[in-house]
Enzyme design. Structure first.
Site, PDB file in Angstrom:
ATOM      1  N   VAL A 132       0.803  -1.221   0.000  1.00 35.07           N
ATOM      2  CA  VAL A 132       0.000   0.000   0.000  1.00 35.07           C
ATOM      3  C   VAL A 132       0.841   1.278   0.000  1.00 35.07           C
ATOM      4  CG1 VAL A 132      -2.076  -0.976   1.032  1.00 35.07           C
ATOM      5  CG2 VAL A 132      -0.239  -0.164   2.519  1.00 35.07           C
ATOM      6  N   GLY A 133       2.085   1.179   0.447  1.00 36.35           N
ATOM      7  CA  GLY A 133       2.906   2.388   0.554  1.00 36.35           C
ATOM      8  C   GLY A 133       3.205   2.993  -0.809  1.00 36.35           C
ATOM      9  N   CYS A 134       3.528   4.314  -0.814  1.00 33.06           N
ATOM     10  CA  CYS A 134       3.845   4.996  -2.072  1.00 33.06           C
ATOM     11  C   CYS A 134       5.269   4.684  -2.526  1.00 33.06           C
ATOM     12  CB  CYS A 134       3.713   6.505  -1.923  1.00 33.06           C
ATOM     13  SG  CYS A 134       2.028   7.070  -2.134  1.00 33.06           S
ATOM     14  N   VAL A 135       6.134   4.332  -1.581  1.00 35.49           N
ATOM     15  CA  VAL A 135       7.532   4.115  -1.940  1.00 35.49           C
ATOM     16  C   VAL A 135       7.953   2.713  -1.549  1.00 35.49           C
ATOM     17  CG1 VAL A 135       9.894   4.849  -1.601  1.00 35.49           C
ATOM     18  CG2 VAL A 135       8.079   6.527  -1.630  1.00 35.49           C
TER      19      VAL A 135
END
Lengths: 117, 169
Positions: free
Chosen positions: A114-117
């Site tokens: 789910v994280g952007c990075v």
């Protein structure tokens, strides 16, 4: 028709379906949703579904993802697989071409990170 | 028990993503303006999209070895801080705000600028530096982050970004 047995609010429908003769829960894209229903045999089938033949290097990444999910409760991002799992980003792109994060999650029977990075 | 069907197989849209291409022009060198381009580039690469970053003007600070690890955030004139503007001009406010922002970025496990560029290039991203900016700032390729592929002019960039969706930051 998929057999819908629950509908999470705002989430994807979870359904029972068959992978290599095993009845498991998947979301509407085919990602497995129950951690404990996964096995390495299923992982192998999932990999071949998306054109990946598992080698030791592939398993190394998938096993890290499984272990890490067990302790962290979320799917590791590529950066985490590199920094904590010790597998270089470049290698991840070779092993799981183009979309390593999503492909690894699919094979490992885990949700997409789910994280952007 | 009813029989269940075979689970669907995600397509991962391998074929269509192969055609998509992204060019991001990074023209700002403050900490808060450096991250959007880096985050987008990294996201695009992990989706299998060919990605080019073009650093120009103040964006040069992101790839200048001297400055890349010391980008600043100034709250002065930034209404998003919801703080009285007069206070934001006080001495030491920029370094305080920069420190706070860096802590927040680290707190949510986002890499600092040098590590982010390493991640992006490991994932196959391309870094380009602007010729005019290099000339203005008297910088050579040696002054720039090692993984910058070349200093190129505007026409080169237009050529490289052919068919790309282009984002200016």
């Amino acid at each position: 028709m998929l057999k819908h047995d629950s509908n999470e609010k705002g989430g994807r429908a979870l359904s029972l379906a068959t992978i290599a003769g095993h009845e498991v829960h998947v979301d509407d894209e085919g990602f497995m949703t129950e951690y404990d229903e996964w096995s390495e045999d299923l992982g192998k089938t999932l990999a071949s579904n998306i054109g990946i033949e598992m080698t030791d290097d592939h398993w190394n990444a998938i096993r890290f993802l499984r272990e890490d999910y067990k302790s962290e409760g979320v799917t590791a991002t590529l950066r985490r697989v590199t920094n904590t799992g010790g597998i270089p980003t470049k290698q991840l792109f070779q092993l799981f071409p183009k979309k390593p994060a999503k492909k690894m999650a699919y094979i490992a029977g885990l949700p997409k990170p789910v994280g952007c990075v | 028990m009813a029989t269940t069907i075979e689970a669907p197989i995600p397509t991962f849209e391998d074929e269509s993503s192969g055609e998509r291409k992204l060019a991001i022009i990074c023209s700002k060198g403050s900490l808060d303006m450096a991250y959007p381009g880096l985050v987008l580039a990294n996201a695009a690469l992990s989706e299998g999209i060919e990605t080019h970053l073009f650093f120009t003007f103040w964006g040069f600070d992101i790839i200048n070895k001297e400055t890349m690890d010391h980008l600043k955030f100034t709250p002065l004139g930034n209404p998003a801080t919801h703080m009285p503007p007069m206070l934001m001009g006080l001495p030491g406010m920029t370094s305080f705000a920069t420190h706070m922002m860096k802590k927040q970025i680290e707190g949510i496990d986002i890499p600092d600028v040098p590590e982010f560029l390493e991640l992006i290039t490991d994932a196959g991203g391309h870094l380009w530096a602007c010729r005019m900016s290099a000339d203005m700032m008297h910088l050579e390729e040696d002054d720039l982050y090692d993984r910058v592929e070349a200093i190129i002019n505007a026409a080169d960039f237009i050529e490289i970004s052919e068919g790309a969706q282009t984002i200016f930051i």
